[in-house]
Design an enzyme around this catalytic site. Structure first.
Site, PDB file in Angstrom:
ATOM      1  N   GLN A 165     -10.117   8.449   0.567  1.00  0.00           N
ATOM      2  CA  GLN A 165      -9.141   9.182  -0.624  1.00  0.00           C
ATOM      3  C   GLN A 165      -9.627   8.287  -2.184  1.00  0.00           C
ATOM      4  O   GLN A 165      -9.805   9.064  -2.946  1.00  0.00           O
ATOM      5  CB  GLN A 165      -7.751   8.625  -0.243  1.00  0.00           C
ATOM      6  CG  GLN A 165      -6.691   9.400  -0.871  1.00  0.00           C
ATOM      7  CD  GLN A 165      -5.506   9.261  -0.471  1.00  0.00           C
ATOM      8  OE1 GLN A 165      -4.886  10.226  -0.106  1.00  0.00           O
ATOM      9  NE2 GLN A 165      -5.005   8.119   0.185  1.00  0.00           N
TER      10      GLN A 165
ATOM     11  N   GLN B  42       1.831   7.108   3.235  1.00  0.00           N
ATOM     12  CA  GLN B  42       0.775   8.204   3.917  1.00  0.00           C
ATOM     13  C   GLN B  42       0.639   9.419   2.867  1.00  0.00           C
ATOM     14  O   GLN B  42       1.677   9.693   2.366  1.00  0.00           O
ATOM     15  CB  GLN B  42       1.122   8.409   5.165  1.00  0.00           C
ATOM     16  CG  GLN B  42       0.102   9.325   5.800  1.00  0.00           C
ATOM     17  CD  GLN B  42       0.571   9.683   7.373  1.00  0.00           C
ATOM     18  OE1 GLN B  42       1.264  10.773   7.498  1.00  0.00           O
ATOM     19  NE2 GLN B  42       0.100   9.238   8.274  1.00  0.00           N
ATOM     20  N   THR B  43      -0.462   9.896   3.023  1.00  0.00           N
ATOM     21  CA  THR B  43      -0.842  11.059   2.155  1.00  0.00           C
ATOM     22  C   THR B  43      -1.377  12.138   3.324  1.00  0.00           C
ATOM     23  O   THR B  43      -1.806  11.243   4.454  1.00  0.00           O
ATOM     24  CB  THR B  43      -1.912  11.095   1.155  1.00  0.00           C
ATOM     25  OG1 THR B  43      -3.137  10.496   1.756  1.00  0.00           O
ATOM     26  CG2 THR B  43      -1.387   9.983   0.026  1.00  0.00           C
TER      27      THR B  43
ATOM     28  N   GLU C 190      -7.372   2.704  -6.905  1.00  0.00           N
ATOM     29  CA  GLU C 190      -8.114   2.558  -5.689  1.00  0.00           C
ATOM     30  C   GLU C 190      -9.670   2.645  -6.190  1.00  0.00           C
ATOM     31  O   GLU C 190      -9.965   3.163  -7.077  1.00  0.00           O
ATOM     32  CB  GLU C 190      -7.946   3.595  -4.514  1.00  0.00           C
ATOM     33  CG  GLU C 190      -8.533   3.297  -3.388  1.00  0.00           C
ATOM     34  CD  GLU C 190      -8.522   1.875  -2.604  1.00  0.00           C
ATOM     35  OE1 GLU C 190      -8.804   0.996  -3.258  1.00  0.00           O
ATOM     36  OE2 GLU C 190      -8.045   2.064  -1.591  1.00  0.00           O
ATOM     37  N   ARG C 191     -10.373   2.049  -5.276  1.00  0.00           N
ATOM     38  CA  ARG C 191     -11.880   2.278  -5.515  1.00  0.00           C
ATOM     39  C   ARG C 191     -12.443   3.477  -5.634  1.00  0.00           C
ATOM     40  O   ARG C 191     -12.033   4.555  -4.909  1.00  0.00           O
ATOM     41  CB  ARG C 191     -12.496   1.567  -4.230  1.00  0.00           C
ATOM     42  CG  ARG C 191     -14.019   1.329  -4.350  1.00  0.00           C
ATOM     43  CD  ARG C 191     -14.732   0.987  -2.993  1.00  0.00           C
ATOM     44  NE  ARG C 191     -16.200   0.837  -3.059  1.00  0.00           N
ATOM     45  CZ  ARG C 191     -16.696   0.342  -2.003  1.00  0.00           C
ATOM     46  NH1 ARG C 191     -16.302   0.358  -0.731  1.00  0.00           N
ATOM     47  NH2 ARG C 191     -18.094   0.233  -2.343  1.00  0.00           N
ATOM     48  N   ASP C 192     -13.332   3.660  -6.302  1.00  0.00           N
ATOM     49  CA  ASP C 192     -13.958   5.130  -6.493  1.00  0.00           C
ATOM     50  C   ASP C 192     -14.916   5.504  -5.537  1.00  0.00           C
ATOM     51  O   ASP C 192     -15.968   4.461  -5.815  1.00  0.00           O
ATOM     52  CB  ASP C 192     -14.223   5.162  -8.042  1.00  0.00           C
ATOM     53  CG  ASP C 192     -14.876   6.568  -8.500  1.00  0.00           C
ATOM     54  OD1 ASP C 192     -15.009   7.605  -7.385  1.00  0.00           O
ATOM     55  OD2 ASP C 192     -15.055   6.738  -9.621  1.00  0.00           O
ATOM     56  N   TYR C 193     -14.791   6.202  -4.749  1.00  0.00           N
ATOM     57  CA  TYR C 193     -15.900   6.485  -3.679  1.00  0.00           C
ATOM     58  C   TYR C 193     -16.621   7.598  -4.125  1.00  0.00           C
ATOM     59  O   TYR C 193     -17.743   7.970  -3.359  1.00  0.00           O
ATOM     60  CB  TYR C 193     -15.231   6.777  -2.347  1.00  0.00           C
ATOM     61  CG  TYR C 193     -14.245   5.405  -1.679  1.00  0.00           C
ATOM     62  CD1 TYR C 193     -15.398   4.600  -0.954  1.00  0.00           C
ATOM     63  CD2 TYR C 193     -13.015   5.512  -1.739  1.00  0.00           C
ATOM     64  CE1 TYR C 193     -14.619   3.655  -0.129  1.00  0.00           C
ATOM     65  CE2 TYR C 193     -12.499   4.402  -1.247  1.00  0.00           C
ATOM     66  CZ  TYR C 193     -13.340   3.649  -0.518  1.00  0.00           C
ATOM     67  OH  TYR C 193     -12.534   2.422   0.112  1.00  0.00           O
TER      68      TYR C 193
ATOM     69  N   HIS D 264      -3.311   0.183  -3.363  1.00  0.00           N
ATOM     70  CA  HIS D 264      -4.099   0.895  -2.393  1.00  0.00           C
ATOM     71  C   HIS D 264      -4.820  -0.123  -1.703  1.00  0.00           C
ATOM     72  O   HIS D 264      -4.861  -1.203  -2.111  1.00  0.00           O
ATOM     73  CB  HIS D 264      -5.136   1.922  -3.271  1.00  0.00           C
ATOM     74  CG  HIS D 264      -4.421   2.504  -4.169  1.00  0.00           C
ATOM     75  ND1 HIS D 264      -3.829   3.759  -4.065  1.00  0.00           N
ATOM     76  CD2 HIS D 264      -4.413   2.312  -5.720  1.00  0.00           C
ATOM     77  CE1 HIS D 264      -3.489   4.260  -4.934  1.00  0.00           C
ATOM     78  NE2 HIS D 264      -3.409   3.556  -6.239  1.00  0.00           N
TER      79      HIS D 264
ATOM     80  N   ARG E 260       0.933  -1.198   0.119  1.00  0.00           N
ATOM     81  CA  ARG E 260      -0.098  -0.011   0.170  1.00  0.00           C
ATOM     82  C   ARG E 260       0.805   1.239   0.129  1.00  0.00           C
ATOM     83  O   ARG E 260       1.882   1.338   0.660  1.00  0.00           O
ATOM     84  CB  ARG E 260      -0.874  -0.034   1.248  1.00  0.00           C
ATOM     85  CG  ARG E 260      -1.928   1.274   1.213  1.00  0.00           C
ATOM     86  CD  ARG E 260      -2.655   1.238   2.325  1.00  0.00           C
ATOM     87  NE  ARG E 260      -3.612   2.395   2.350  1.00  0.00           N
ATOM     88  CZ  ARG E 260      -4.438   2.831   3.255  1.00  0.00           C
ATOM     89  NH1 ARG E 260      -4.267   2.231   4.569  1.00  0.00           N
ATOM     90  NH2 ARG E 260      -5.047   4.065   3.237  1.00  0.00           N
ATOM     91  N   HIS E 261       0.673   2.084  -0.819  1.00  0.00           N
ATOM     92  CA  HIS E 261       1.416   3.521  -1.114  1.00  0.00           C
ATOM     93  C   HIS E 261       1.556   3.974   0.291  1.00  0.00           C
ATOM     94  O   HIS E 261       0.944   3.770   1.287  1.00  0.00           O
ATOM     95  CB  HIS E 261       0.565   4.503  -1.793  1.00  0.00           C
ATOM     96  CG  HIS E 261      -0.682   4.704  -1.347  1.00  0.00           C
ATOM     97  ND1 HIS E 261      -0.998   5.841  -0.123  1.00  0.00           N
ATOM     98  CD2 HIS E 261      -2.017   4.301  -1.594  1.00  0.00           C
ATOM     99  CE1 HIS E 261      -2.153   5.686   0.053  1.00  0.00           C
ATOM    100  NE2 HIS E 261      -2.714   4.739  -0.612  1.00  0.00           N
TER     101      HIS E 261
END
Length: 189
Positions: free
Chosen positions: A20, A10-11, A82-85, A139, A7-8
């Site tokens: 995100q 932290q942002t 990543e999943r599109d929320y 992600h 997993r990338h």
């Protein structure tokens, strides 16, 4: 074939607890250090390639890892995004999880579709790097639910900058690590 899902790092949105998803939020300095730590976790295994999602947080994490392993950065696969929320991106994740504990967020990409998309990406990676050991930077949600589907192993959460490795053998996929922790088989316990 061994795959190391990372997993990338932290942002700011991760730090602030915001959904995100497919929003392209860059790494912060903590995320860069997490990427360097992930690279150090990988040094004991032989790797042939480092690939990623095209989102900048994944690409930068992958570049740091590739540089540390002495490998060129491989392709970005859009299937690994990543999943599109949808309209919930940027909102507090704890509030969204409390409102939607089943994670059936309105306007979000269905989880089954996220997993199918990741599996399609893995098939492309397998075609591009047959029988090679590949580091895949992507992600948390896509990793979690794909690992569950492939291995049947219960996965609570995927942490930023950690290694979750799986190995393919004649019987399918076997979990080696989740969040950097070795997984013991029933025979090893």
């Amino acid at each position: 074939m061994t795959l190391a899902f990372i997993r990338h790092g932290q942002t700011d949105w991760n730090r602030d607890g915001r959904l995100q998803g497919s929003s392209d939020v860059p790494l912060n300095e903590t995320g860069r250090e997490q990427a360097r730590a992930a690279e150090r976790m990988l040094t004991d295994w032989p790797w042939d390639a480092v690939v990623s999602s095209p989102l900048s947080r994944a690409r930068e994490t992958a570049q740091i890892i590739a540089d540390g392993l002495g490998l060129p950065l491989g392709p970005a696969y859009p299937e690994l995004v990543e999943r599109d929320y949808g309209p919930l991106e940027g909102l507090p994740d704890t509030e969204m999880m409390a409102r939607y504990p089943d994670r059936a967020y309105p306007g979000a990409e269905p989880l089954d579709e996220v997993v199918e998309r990741c599996l399609a990406g893995m098939a492309r990676i397998d075609a591009d790097f047959p029988d090679q050991n590949v580091v895949i930077v992507c992600h948390g949600t896509i990793m979690k639910y794909t690992l569950i589907r492939l291995t049947g192993h219960r996965v609570e959460a995927i942490l930023n900058g950690t290694v979750s490795a799986i190995e393919r053998d004649a019987d399918g996929w076997r979990v080696l690590t989740i969040n950097g922790e070795p997984i013991r088989t029933a025979e090893e316990r």
